[in-house]
Enzyme design. Structure first.
Site, PDB file in Angstrom:
ATOM      1  N   ASN A   1       0.833  -1.209   0.000  1.00  0.00           N
ATOM      2  CA  ASN A   1       0.000   0.000   0.000  1.00  0.00           C
ATOM      3  C   ASN A   1       0.868   1.260   0.000  1.00  0.00           C
ATOM      4  O   ASN A   1       0.611   2.216  -0.738  1.00  0.00           O
ATOM      5  CB  ASN A   1      -0.900   0.036   1.241  1.00  0.00           C
ATOM      6  CG  ASN A   1      -2.111  -0.863   1.130  1.00  0.00           C
ATOM      7  OD1 ASN A   1      -2.390  -1.417   0.076  1.00  0.00           O
ATOM      8  ND2 ASN A   1      -2.834  -1.014   2.223  1.00  0.00           N
TER       9      ASN A   1
ATOM     10  N   ARG B   1     -10.720  -5.001 -14.402  1.00  0.00           N
ATOM     11  CA  ARG B   1      -9.650  -5.904 -13.984  1.00  0.00           C
ATOM     12  C   ARG B   1     -10.123  -7.343 -14.156  1.00  0.00           C
ATOM     13  O   ARG B   1     -11.279  -7.655 -13.872  1.00  0.00           O
ATOM     14  CB  ARG B   1      -9.258  -5.684 -12.522  1.00  0.00           C
ATOM     15  CG  ARG B   1      -8.725  -4.291 -12.201  1.00  0.00           C
ATOM     16  CD  ARG B   1      -8.132  -4.242 -10.788  1.00  0.00           C
ATOM     17  NE  ARG B   1      -7.968  -2.883 -10.315  1.00  0.00           N
ATOM     18  CZ  ARG B   1      -6.918  -2.117 -10.591  1.00  0.00           C
ATOM     19  NH1 ARG B   1      -5.957  -2.598 -11.355  1.00  0.00           N
ATOM     20  NH2 ARG B   1      -6.831  -0.891 -10.111  1.00  0.00           N
TER      21      ARG B   1
ATOM     22  N   HIS C   1     -14.820   2.715 -15.536  1.00  0.00           N
ATOM     23  CA  HIS C   1     -14.781   2.014 -14.258  1.00  0.00           C
ATOM     24  C   HIS C   1     -16.087   1.289 -13.971  1.00  0.00           C
ATOM     25  O   HIS C   1     -16.175   0.492 -13.045  1.00  0.00           O
ATOM     26  CB  HIS C   1     -14.476   3.031 -13.144  1.00  0.00           C
ATOM     27  CG  HIS C   1     -14.153   2.414 -11.824  1.00  0.00           C
ATOM     28  ND1 HIS C   1     -14.989   2.498 -10.726  1.00  0.00           N
ATOM     29  CD2 HIS C   1     -13.079   1.694 -11.422  1.00  0.00           C
ATOM     30  CE1 HIS C   1     -14.447   1.856  -9.710  1.00  0.00           C
ATOM     31  NE2 HIS C   1     -13.291   1.360 -10.090  1.00  0.00           N
TER      32      HIS C   1
ATOM     33  N   TYR D   1     -12.994  -9.630  -1.924  1.00  0.00           N
ATOM     34  CA  TYR D   1     -13.598  -8.296  -1.837  1.00  0.00           C
ATOM     35  C   TYR D   1     -15.086  -8.430  -1.564  1.00  0.00           C
ATOM     36  O   TYR D   1     -15.756  -9.299  -2.125  1.00  0.00           O
ATOM     37  CB  TYR D   1     -13.441  -7.527  -3.151  1.00  0.00           C
ATOM     38  CG  TYR D   1     -12.045  -7.153  -3.557  1.00  0.00           C
ATOM     39  CD1 TYR D   1     -10.914  -7.631  -2.885  1.00  0.00           C
ATOM     40  CD2 TYR D   1     -11.829  -6.312  -4.642  1.00  0.00           C
ATOM     41  CE1 TYR D   1      -9.641  -7.279  -3.285  1.00  0.00           C
ATOM     42  CE2 TYR D   1     -10.558  -5.949  -5.051  1.00  0.00           C
ATOM     43  CZ  TYR D   1      -9.469  -6.440  -4.374  1.00  0.00           C
ATOM     44  OH  TYR D   1      -8.209  -6.087  -4.774  1.00  0.00           O
TER      45      TYR D   1
ATOM     46  N   ARG E   1     -14.439   2.888   3.967  1.00  0.00           N
ATOM     47  CA  ARG E   1     -13.266   2.063   4.241  1.00  0.00           C
ATOM     48  C   ARG E   1     -11.980   2.877   4.293  1.00  0.00           C
ATOM     49  O   ARG E   1     -11.170   2.736   5.195  1.00  0.00           O
ATOM     50  CB  ARG E   1     -13.124   0.986   3.167  1.00  0.00           C
ATOM     51  CG  ARG E   1     -11.952   0.035   3.410  1.00  0.00           C
ATOM     52  CD  ARG E   1     -11.629  -0.789   2.185  1.00  0.00           C
ATOM     53  NE  ARG E   1     -10.814  -0.050   1.238  1.00  0.00           N
ATOM     54  CZ  ARG E   1     -10.928  -0.131  -0.080  1.00  0.00           C
ATOM     55  NH1 ARG E   1     -11.857  -0.879  -0.605  1.00  0.00           N
ATOM     56  NH2 ARG E   1     -10.139   0.561  -0.874  1.00  0.00           N
TER      57      ARG E   1
ATOM     58  N   HIS F   1     -15.455  -3.314  -0.526  1.00  0.00           N
ATOM     59  CA  HIS F   1     -15.400  -2.713  -1.863  1.00  0.00           C
ATOM     60  C   HIS F   1     -16.779  -2.320  -2.387  1.00  0.00           C
ATOM     61  O   HIS F   1     -16.884  -1.616  -3.393  1.00  0.00           O
ATOM     62  CB  HIS F   1     -14.740  -3.723  -2.824  1.00  0.00           C
ATOM     63  CG  HIS F   1     -14.311  -3.158  -4.133  1.00  0.00           C
ATOM     64  ND1 HIS F   1     -14.941  -3.464  -5.321  1.00  0.00           N
ATOM     65  CD2 HIS F   1     -13.321  -2.301  -4.449  1.00  0.00           C
ATOM     66  CE1 HIS F   1     -14.344  -2.827  -6.314  1.00  0.00           C
ATOM     67  NE2 HIS F   1     -13.361  -2.112  -5.818  1.00  0.00           N
TER      68      HIS F   1
END
Length: 706
Positions: free
Chosen positions: A57, A390, A450, A483, A579, A607
């Protein structure tokens, strides 16, 4: 020369602002991830996993966020952060906070985690820990495998400064030659090859010794400097600016991809924004590096004795085959509440009868993959349209689309090749589909796609049915186990019309007049969400029932935050479950007394995005791909879908209710931007990452939020 920045003055400005810095908020998030490594009820391998996550991260944070800040600094552009700070004071504040984080990270690793290694049958070993036979094995490994791969690169008046690679371990070796009176001291660099394992493994008396590759090289580094005096050997690692902006290309099919490739290469040579060094590193060498890369002590992060440069290397231990049985077993996934007969009935028949809400990872992604597999081989299916952000490495989605194309179906795929750090994998998969005859679109001009949508068109005799999937998560069967996400499968005609129109807009040249069940960006998402917030404020002022609950990854858009502040002042109770980044200050007198902010960080990555508006006891619920961020509203193609079905609405309301009840993974955000672990106040532990496996139809029937 950078002017002296008073950190006290900076802290005072940050404290006064009604908005919290996005980047400072992100660092607070990584502290919450580090907290997961402190959980004593987790075994050492789980705790090392979270330690490795904090390290990766932080690498991304420096590459993208610190890199972005340096784009302003290096090119003399003005930037004022949400906290009210200009570029240089903000840089000072940000790097000071990052230094504090790294100190906490190293201290916990050294003092609390390393001492547990021996009782768990492994050890990160020094060469001095090995017996003579083991040292001989290591020596042979160096001689046969490592030594031929190493390339010393000297830097002096005759040799230019070499290009050192991003995120690799590098040795800086200071040497002296007695024969060269003019330039006695020299600096050479040796990059540790990235295709070598991080550790050399030795099994001894039921224990695995992990010998770091860098320590093996250090032990034998004299082999590379014959007849030369070595003054110091220094391990370091650099992080380069990885932030870039793609310019719009007129020729999408060719120039666009070439431009992307060029930009990807700059990640290897971008400006250095961080250097990790050993605490005892050579000061002469460090001075050269700092001058060369135009950085100062704030950019230098020191690993103390017993620490480890690049803690992402811990993944090699966490994922070791010997320890597979030491990781906790995953709970078996359960059928969706609206599809309890999963695997026993025809997916087409079920969707013709009802909508299905998938709540991952508690529900499997299998119903979606089953539908896609069926569609690929079904002669009645005419076309499949899909957006991809993805994918899994061995993707069933790609395989189904390839099969569908081979079976003569019309396949349209909008591939987002700008998905950060997945660009190369996405380009490779997109080319496979294109070669198979699929219509592939590589993004939409300067916007990043997205949104997550799928549309299947099927004709049986005269009847045409459209099957739609809309989701907050990617079409990635790997992350669907890790997720939390929401996905909706439906044949609702209004929804299908909206999705068809949306695909026409993003794959062609169409501007739909209105969507009945979608809110889209970059068109009008910000404004529609603001209108929903204002409606709650109006209801509160009129004495009607009001309330807002929003669960997202990040809250950063200033306009939307201002509307939430106004709604709070109008008396609306607002509960936010965020989050990561939160730029809103909760519980500030006169501003946000009615706003609570919580954050859930635990075994699964939260998520899913859910937007709940109480609407005078007639709730309006949306889910989808978008967070409340400037980039989501202005620079991305996003969508939120309306949840209409009464059963599914209750299910989503219950998801929010459970999130608000969690007292195991939950944190409460304070007015100053800090977080504290949520207290249980005498209630039994309630862990949503376990409770959602047990939820029943009875549990959701009476779920309420206000």
């Amino acid at each position: 020369m950078e002017r002296v920045v008073s950190i006290d003055r900076v802290n005072n400005l940050v404290k006064k602002s009604d908005f919290i810095s996005r980047d400072l908020s992100w660092l607070k998030f990584n502290h919450r991830v580090l907290d997961q490594a402190r959980h004593l009820d987790r075994n050492i391998f789980e705790r090392l996993k979270f330690m490795a996550i904090t390290a990766s991260n932080l690498d991304e944070f420096f590459m993208i966020r610190i890199g972005s800040l340096y784009n302003y600094i290096d090119y003399g552009k003005e930037r004022i952060d949400y906290s009210g700070l200009r570029e240089l004071p903000f840089r000072k504040k940000l790097l000071t906070e990052a230094q504090d984080f790294v100190r906490a990270q190293n201290e916990y690793f050294i003092k609390r985690l390393r001492p547990l290694f021996a009782e768990n049958q492994f050890k990160i070993a020094k060469i001095s820990d090995l017996d003579e036979d083991q040292k001989e094995k290591v020596k042979n490994y160096f001689r046969k495998t490592i030594f031929p791969m190493l390339t010393p690169m000297v830097y002096d008046s005759y040799h230019t400064f070499p290009i050192l690679m991003n995120k690799l371990l590098i040795f800086g070796v200071v040497t002296v030659s007695q024969t060269d009176k003019k330039d006695q001291k020299k600096l050479s660099f040796i990059q540790v090859p990235q295709n070598l394992p991080r550790f050399y493994e030795i099994e001894h008396n039921g224990e695995i010794l992990f010998v770091p590759i860098e320590e093996i090289i250090r032990e034998h580094i004299a082999k590379l400097f014959r007849n030369i005096e070595i003054q110091s050997v220094n391990l370091f690692r650099i992080i380069r600016n990885g932030d870039f902006t793609l310019e719009e290309s007129d020729d999408i099919e060719a120039n666009f991809l070439e431009e992307l490739k060029r930009k990807l290469k700059t990640r290897k040579t971008g400006r250095v924004v961080r250097i990790e060094v050993e605490e005892t590193c050579d000061r002469w060498m460090l001075r050269i590096l700092k001058n060369r890369w135009e950085i100062d002590e704030d950019n230098v992060f020191r690993a103390p004795e017993g620490g480890m440069i690049d803690l992402t290397g811990l993944w090699s231990i966490v994922n070791h085959t010997e320890f597979k049985d030491r990781m906790p077993d995953r709970h078996p996934q359960v059928p969706p509440l609206s599809y309890s007969e999963q695997g026993e009935t025809d997916i087409y028949e079920v969707l013709d009868d009802r909508d299905i809400l998938l709540h991952h990872p508690y529900n499997s992604i299998e119903p979606l993959l089953e539908l896609l597999d069926r569609a690929a081989d079904d002669p009645d299916v005419l076309s499949i349209k899909l957006t991809i952000y993805r994918l899994a490495k061995e993707s069933r989605v790609t395989n189904a689309l390839l099969r569908a194309a081979e079976n003569g179906k019309h396949i349209s795929v909008l591939f987002e090749v700008k998905a950060r750090f997945d660009e190369e994998n996405n380009m490779r998969e997109a080319r496979r589909l294109q070669k198979a005859g699929c219509f592939v679109i590589y993004g939409i001009s300067s916007f990043k796609t997205h949104t997550k949508l799928m549309l299947i068109v099927r004709q049986v005799e005269e009847k045409v049915t459209r099957y739609v999937h809309m989701s907050s998560g990617n079409y990635n069967e790997d992350t669907a186990r890790l997720y939390t996400d929401l996905g909706l499968l439906t044949t609702n005609e209004q929804v299908c019309n909206d999705v068809s129109e949306f695909f026409n807009a993003i794959t062609g040249h169409s501007i739909p007049t209105i969507y009945r069940n979608l809110i889209t960006a970059p068109r009008d998402m910000r404004q529609q969400l603001i209108e929903l917030i204002r409606k709650e404020a109006d209801n509160a002022r009129q004495g009607k029932a009001s309330g807002i609950v929003i669960k997202i990854n990040s809250l950063e858009d200033r306009e939307t935050i201002a509307e939430l502040y106004a709604a709070s002042q109008a008396g609306v109770k607002i509960k936010l479950i965020i989050r990561g980044i939160c730029c809103l200050r909760p519980n500030r007198p006169g501003l946000s007394e009615n706003i609570e902010v919580g954050s859930i960080v635990g075994d699964f990555l939260e998520h899913s995005r859910i937007y709940y508006f109480h609407n005078d006891n007639d709730p309006i619920l949306y889910s989808g791909s978008a967070d409340v961020m400037v980039r989501s509203f202005d620079r991305r193609i996003e969508s939120l879908f309306l949840v209409q079905n009464s059963l599914l609405k209750q299910q989503v309301i219950n998801i929010l209710r459970y999130n608000l009840r969690d007292n195991v993974n939950a944190y409460i955000m304070n007015e100053d931007g800090s977080y504290t672990i949520k207290e249980s106040t005498g209630e039994p532990p309630f862990n949503i990452h376990k409770e959602f496996y047990e939820v029943t139809l009875d549990d959701i029937q009476d779920a309420k939020l206000f």
